[in-house]
Design an enzyme around this catalytic site. Structure first.
Site, PDB file in Angstrom:
ATOM      1  N   ARG A   7       2.879  39.644  29.521  1.00 20.57           N
ATOM      2  CA  ARG A   7       1.732  39.215  28.713  1.00 20.57           C
ATOM      3  C   ARG A   7       2.250  38.411  27.533  1.00 20.57           C
ATOM      4  O   ARG A   7       3.180  38.856  26.850  1.00 20.57           O
ATOM      5  CB  ARG A   7       0.986  40.462  28.209  1.00 20.57           C
ATOM      6  CG  ARG A   7      -0.276  40.141  27.447  1.00 20.57           C
ATOM      7  CD  ARG A   7      -0.887  41.383  26.836  1.00 20.57           C
ATOM      8  NE  ARG A   7      -0.368  41.622  25.505  1.00 20.57           N
ATOM      9  CZ  ARG A   7      -0.883  42.497  24.638  1.00 20.57           C
ATOM     10  NH1 ARG A   7      -1.930  43.223  24.978  1.00 20.57           N
ATOM     11  NH2 ARG A   7      -0.362  42.655  23.438  1.00 20.57           N
TER      12      ARG A   7
ATOM     13  N   TYR B 131      -3.564  39.315  16.821  1.00 22.51           N
ATOM     14  CA  TYR B 131      -3.358  40.435  17.718  1.00 22.51           C
ATOM     15  C   TYR B 131      -2.238  40.143  18.723  1.00 22.51           C
ATOM     16  O   TYR B 131      -2.259  39.110  19.386  1.00 22.51           O
ATOM     17  CB  TYR B 131      -4.656  40.752  18.487  1.00 22.51           C
ATOM     18  CG  TYR B 131      -4.385  41.707  19.621  1.00 22.51           C
ATOM     19  CD1 TYR B 131      -4.274  43.066  19.384  1.00 22.51           C
ATOM     20  CD2 TYR B 131      -4.155  41.240  20.911  1.00 22.51           C
ATOM     21  CE1 TYR B 131      -3.959  43.939  20.393  1.00 22.51           C
ATOM     22  CE2 TYR B 131      -3.840  42.111  21.931  1.00 22.51           C
ATOM     23  CZ  TYR B 131      -3.739  43.455  21.663  1.00 22.51           C
ATOM     24  OH  TYR B 131      -3.420  44.321  22.666  1.00 22.51           O
TER      25      TYR B 131
ATOM     26  N   ASP C   5      -4.067  38.343  26.752  1.00 20.14           N
ATOM     27  CA  ASP C   5      -5.138  39.289  26.387  1.00 20.14           C
ATOM     28  C   ASP C   5      -5.981  38.661  25.268  1.00 20.14           C
ATOM     29  O   ASP C   5      -5.495  38.465  24.152  1.00 20.14           O
ATOM     30  CB  ASP C   5      -4.499  40.598  25.901  1.00 20.14           C
ATOM     31  CG  ASP C   5      -5.521  41.685  25.591  1.00 20.14           C
ATOM     32  OD1 ASP C   5      -6.730  41.416  25.700  1.00 20.14           O
ATOM     33  OD2 ASP C   5      -5.093  42.813  25.254  1.00 20.14           O
TER      34      ASP C   5
ATOM     35  N   HIS D  54      -8.616  40.041  23.975  1.00 17.69           N
ATOM     36  CA  HIS D  54      -9.037  41.167  23.132  1.00 17.69           C
ATOM     37  C   HIS D  54     -10.497  41.059  22.707  1.00 17.69           C
ATOM     38  O   HIS D  54     -10.848  41.302  21.545  1.00 17.69           O
ATOM     39  CB  HIS D  54      -8.107  41.305  21.922  1.00 17.69           C
ATOM     40  CG  HIS D  54      -7.725  42.728  21.656  1.00 17.69           C
ATOM     41  ND1 HIS D  54      -8.146  43.416  20.560  1.00 17.69           N
ATOM     42  CD2 HIS D  54      -6.980  43.596  22.365  1.00 17.69           C
ATOM     43  CE1 HIS D  54      -7.670  44.653  20.586  1.00 17.69           C
ATOM     44  NE2 HIS D  54      -6.958  44.788  21.683  1.00 17.69           N
TER      45      HIS D  54
ATOM     46  N   GLU E 163      -7.213  38.604  30.286  1.00 16.06           N
ATOM     47  CA  GLU E 163      -7.682  39.971  30.005  1.00 16.06           C
ATOM     48  C   GLU E 163      -8.767  39.991  28.936  1.00 16.06           C
ATOM     49  O   GLU E 163      -8.636  39.338  27.907  1.00 16.06           O
ATOM     50  CB  GLU E 163      -6.477  40.805  29.546  1.00 16.06           C
ATOM     51  CG  GLU E 163      -6.831  42.217  29.151  1.00 16.06           C
ATOM     52  CD  GLU E 163      -5.616  42.977  28.636  1.00 16.06           C
ATOM     53  OE1 GLU E 163      -4.478  42.638  29.024  1.00 16.06           O
ATOM     54  OE2 GLU E 163      -5.817  43.913  27.846  1.00 16.06           O
TER      55      GLU E 163
ATOM     56  N   GLU F 135     -10.620  48.151  29.357  1.00 15.12           N
ATOM     57  CA  GLU F 135     -10.038  49.182  28.498  1.00 15.12           C
ATOM     58  C   GLU F 135     -11.045  49.791  27.527  1.00 15.12           C
ATOM     59  O   GLU F 135     -10.772  50.854  26.961  1.00 15.12           O
ATOM     60  CB  GLU F 135      -8.798  48.649  27.752  1.00 15.12           C
ATOM     61  CG  GLU F 135      -9.094  47.574  26.747  1.00 15.12           C
ATOM     62  CD  GLU F 135      -7.827  47.028  26.079  1.00 15.12           C
ATOM     63  OE1 GLU F 135      -6.977  46.474  26.795  1.00 15.12           O
ATOM     64  OE2 GLU F 135      -7.702  47.159  24.862  1.00 15.12           O
TER      65      GLU F 135
ATOM     66  N   ARG G   9      -9.236  47.375  34.572  1.00 19.11           N
ATOM     67  CA  ARG G   9      -8.126  47.931  33.784  1.00 19.11           C
ATOM     68  C   ARG G   9      -8.618  48.957  32.767  1.00 19.11           C
ATOM     69  O   ARG G   9      -8.419  48.837  31.551  1.00 19.11           O
ATOM     70  CB  ARG G   9      -7.285  46.847  33.112  1.00 19.11           C
ATOM     71  CG  ARG G   9      -7.996  45.717  32.472  1.00 19.11           C
ATOM     72  CD  ARG G   9      -7.050  44.792  31.719  1.00 19.11           C
ATOM     73  NE  ARG G   9      -6.513  45.388  30.525  1.00 19.11           N
ATOM     74  CZ  ARG G   9      -5.283  45.935  30.415  1.00 19.11           C
ATOM     75  NH1 ARG G   9      -4.451  45.962  31.419  1.00 19.11           N
ATOM     76  NH2 ARG G   9      -4.901  46.460  29.275  1.00 19.11           N
TER      77      ARG G   9
ATOM     78  N   GLU H 243       0.505  48.234  32.898  1.00 20.58           N
ATOM     79  CA  GLU H 243       0.997  47.971  31.532  1.00 20.58           C
ATOM     80  C   GLU H 243       1.900  49.132  31.095  1.00 20.58           C
ATOM     81  O   GLU H 243       1.606  50.288  31.367  1.00 20.58           O
ATOM     82  CB  GLU H 243      -0.190  47.869  30.564  1.00 20.58           C
ATOM     83  CG  GLU H 243       0.218  47.566  29.139  1.00 20.58           C
ATOM     84  CD  GLU H 243      -0.988  47.470  28.190  1.00 20.58           C
ATOM     85  OE1 GLU H 243      -2.047  48.054  28.494  1.00 20.58           O
ATOM     86  OE2 GLU H 243      -0.860  46.808  27.149  1.00 20.58           O
TER      87      GLU H 243
ATOM     88  N   TRP I  25     -12.078  43.051  16.664  1.00 25.34           N
ATOM     89  CA  TRP I  25     -10.627  43.068  16.558  1.00 25.34           C
ATOM     90  C   TRP I  25      -9.992  43.005  17.944  1.00 25.34           C
ATOM     91  O   TRP I  25     -10.359  43.652  18.863  1.00 25.34           O
ATOM     92  CB  TRP I  25     -10.103  44.320  15.840  1.00 25.34           C
ATOM     93  CG  TRP I  25      -8.613  44.285  15.870  1.00 25.34           C
ATOM     94  CD1 TRP I  25      -7.810  43.378  15.250  1.00 25.34           C
ATOM     95  CD2 TRP I  25      -7.741  45.130  16.619  1.00 25.34           C
ATOM     96  NE1 TRP I  25      -6.500  43.620  15.550  1.00 25.34           N
ATOM     97  CE2 TRP I  25      -6.432  44.688  16.399  1.00 25.34           C
ATOM     98  CE3 TRP I  25      -7.961  46.232  17.463  1.00 25.34           C
ATOM     99  CZ2 TRP I  25      -5.320  45.292  16.985  1.00 25.34           C
ATOM    100  CZ3 TRP I  25      -6.870  46.838  18.039  1.00 25.34           C
ATOM    101  CH2 TRP I  25      -5.555  46.366  17.795  1.00 25.34           C
TER     102      TRP I  25
HETATM  103  O1  KDG Z   1      -6.025  51.173  20.533  1.00 28.56           O
HETATM  104  C1  KDG Z   1      -6.260  49.855  20.956  1.00 28.56           C
HETATM  105  C2  KDG Z   1      -5.104  49.367  21.800  1.00 28.56           C
HETATM  106  O2  KDG Z   1      -4.849  50.258  22.841  1.00 28.56           O
HETATM  107  C3  KDG Z   1      -5.361  47.999  22.370  1.00 28.56           C
HETATM  108  O3  KDG Z   1      -5.527  47.103  21.310  1.00 28.56           O
HETATM  109  C4  KDG Z   1      -4.200  47.553  23.245  1.00 28.56           C
HETATM  110  O4  KDG Z   1      -5.495  45.740  24.135  1.00 28.56           O
HETATM  111  C5  KDG Z   1      -4.563  46.496  24.241  1.00 28.56           C
HETATM  112  C6  KDG Z   1      -3.715  46.387  25.429  1.00 28.56           C
HETATM  113  O5  KDG Z   1      -4.092  45.621  26.307  1.00 28.56           O
HETATM  114  O6  KDG Z   1      -2.689  47.072  25.502  1.00 28.56           O
HETATM  115 MG    MG Z   2      -5.955  44.726  26.051  1.00 28.33          MG
END
Ligand code: KDG
Ligand code: MG
Length: 415
Positions: free
Chosen positions: A148, A160, A223, A225, A249, A275, A296, A352, A415
């Site tokens: 990633r 991030y 990612d 996010h 992602e 997630e 995921r 991951e 975030w």
């Molecule tokens: O607690 C939040 C994290 O687990 C997250 O920000 C991590 O996005 C994430 C990832 O793909 O590992």
């Molecule tokens: Mg993620």
């Protein structure tokens, strides 16, 4: 056989973890699960201690499905990150007991191995394309086949996943924020600044650079996010097509799943999501409409192995693969649960992983092992993880928050 005690252990060896230890009336037979929810650890610990543990005393730990149904449907209040993390902790500990009793690793109880190891991915990041390239090369040298890639965004303070100083700098923007400095109640969240314009210009340039320099053989992905609007995500996914990402992602926020229809129409970049989902019903529409390619979820936030196996089986029907969430903020027992499922599922995609600091291995031994691009778990009975309670007590809980994000004008951003 009966459950005699449910112990909830909160410990902070480098970061907070919530551990569930279920003891039985068979001498020496217990199970260990993970119920860590980043930044909300004590909510889960209280739910377990005060509400869930009393319901389990005297029950047969072999009846995992019945206990799962009782805690999900039978107690009326269901779903959400706190309760589904608590349920995951119980579920993993019960699978651990079942495996130990049978003398078999959990992957064997889930149907047995379909592969010899779980293809793993790690993270690369940096302040600019060159730093990310260097990091990608060092991860390739470690044997990783899927990586990633995240990059600091010019003009966005803190990004991030960019890693190291680039991310640490984000905390400093916080000092301009009322209430975001260190106060009497402990540390407050750091605040990053994030704007879509610079982000949407930087990420395609990052992947163009990586393909030009590290080539096409290494699998790369990114990612988002959950930060883009559907049409911004469509633009990004389309512009990334020439660079053949493994997947993109979490492009958009998790609430309005129908937005994936719009996104999907615009791009052939494979999509991954999950997630922030907490039940199978959130996953199912994306799977059955084939709006994503990888599901995921976080096994530790969606009710454990029992629920994740059902999701994976539904996904298999629709040619969707798994890519369970595996960050550093969930404990070794969930990482091990990930790999037990990965080894047994026909439609496993990628896993991951993180390298835990040594102190975590001491307090919570038994995390999956990594070798040359693949993860594995020991052939020992159960899940394979444990908790050193005496050592755990030396690392008490420390309040910590996830970062927050704001636009340049000060308004809240995801975030
Ligand atoms: O607690 C939040 C994290 O687990 C997250 O920000 C991590 O996005 C994430 C990832 O793909 O590992
Ligand atoms: Mg993620």
């Amino acid at each position: 056989m009966k459950i005699t005690e449910v112990r909830v252990i909160v410990t902070s060896p480098s970061r907070n973890y919530v551990v569930v230890k279920i003891l039985t009336d068979e001498p020496g037979l217990y199970g260990v699960g993970d119920a860590t929810l980043n930044g909300r650890e004590l909510s889960v610990a209280t739910a377990l201690q005060e509400h869930i543990a009393p319901l389990l005393i005297g029950r047969d730990p072999d009846r995992i499905e019945d206990i799962w149904q009782m805690l999900f449907r039978g107690t009326y209040w269901r779903g959400g990150p706190v309760l589904m993390t608590a349920l995951a902790g119980i579920d993993t500990a019960l699978w651990d007991i079942k495996g130990k009793r049978a003398g078999l690793p959990v992957y064997s109880l889930l149907g047995g191995k379909t592969r010899e190891g779980a293809l793993a991915y790690t993270h690369a990041g940096g302040r600019d394309c060159i730093e990310v390239e260097d990091d990608v090369r060092s991860k390739m040298a470690d044997g990783f086949k899927v990586i990633r890639a995240q990059c600091a965004i010019p003009g966005n303070v803190g990004t991030y996943g960019a890693g190291g100083e680039a991310e640490a700098a984000s905390a400093r923007w916080a000092s301009a924020e009322p209430g975001s400095t260190w106060g009497d109640g402990g540390p407050m969240p750091s605040v990053e600044q994030w704007e879509p314009g610079p982000y949407l210009r930087t990420i395609p340039a990052l992947f163009a650079h990586l393909r030009n320099t590290v080539g096409n053989e290494i699998e790369l992905f990114h990612d988002v996010h959950e930060r883009l609007t559907p049409i911004q995500a469509a633009r990004l996914a389309k512009e990334l097509e020439p660079f053949h990402l493994f997947f993109l992602e979490d492009c958009i926020r998790p609430e309005h799943k129908e937005s994936f229809r719009l996104l999907r129409q615009h791009t052939t970049t494979p999509l991954a999501m999950g997630e922030l989902f907490h039940t199978r019903w959130e996953c199912v529409p994306l799977i059955t409409e084939q709006l994503i390619d990888y599901i995921r979820c976080d096994i530790g936030h969606i009710g454990g192995i029992t629920e994740a196996q059902k999701i994976a089986h539904i996904a298999e029907t629709f040619y969707v693969s798994t890519a369970w969430h595996g960050p550093g903020d969930i404990g070794p027992a969930t990482h091990a649960a990930n790999v037990h499922l990965d080894l047994s599922l026909a439609n496993f995609g990628v896993q991951e992983m993180v390298k835990f600091p040594e102190v975590v291995h001491e307090v919570l031994p038994g995390a999956p092992t990594y070798q040359n691009g693949y993860l594995n778990v020991a052939d020992t009975p159960g899940i394979g993880t444990d908790v050193n309670e005496e050592l755990a007590s030396k690392y008490p809980y420390e309040r910590a928050y996830l970062p927050m994000s704001r636009r340049a004008d000060g308004s809240v951003m995801d975030w």
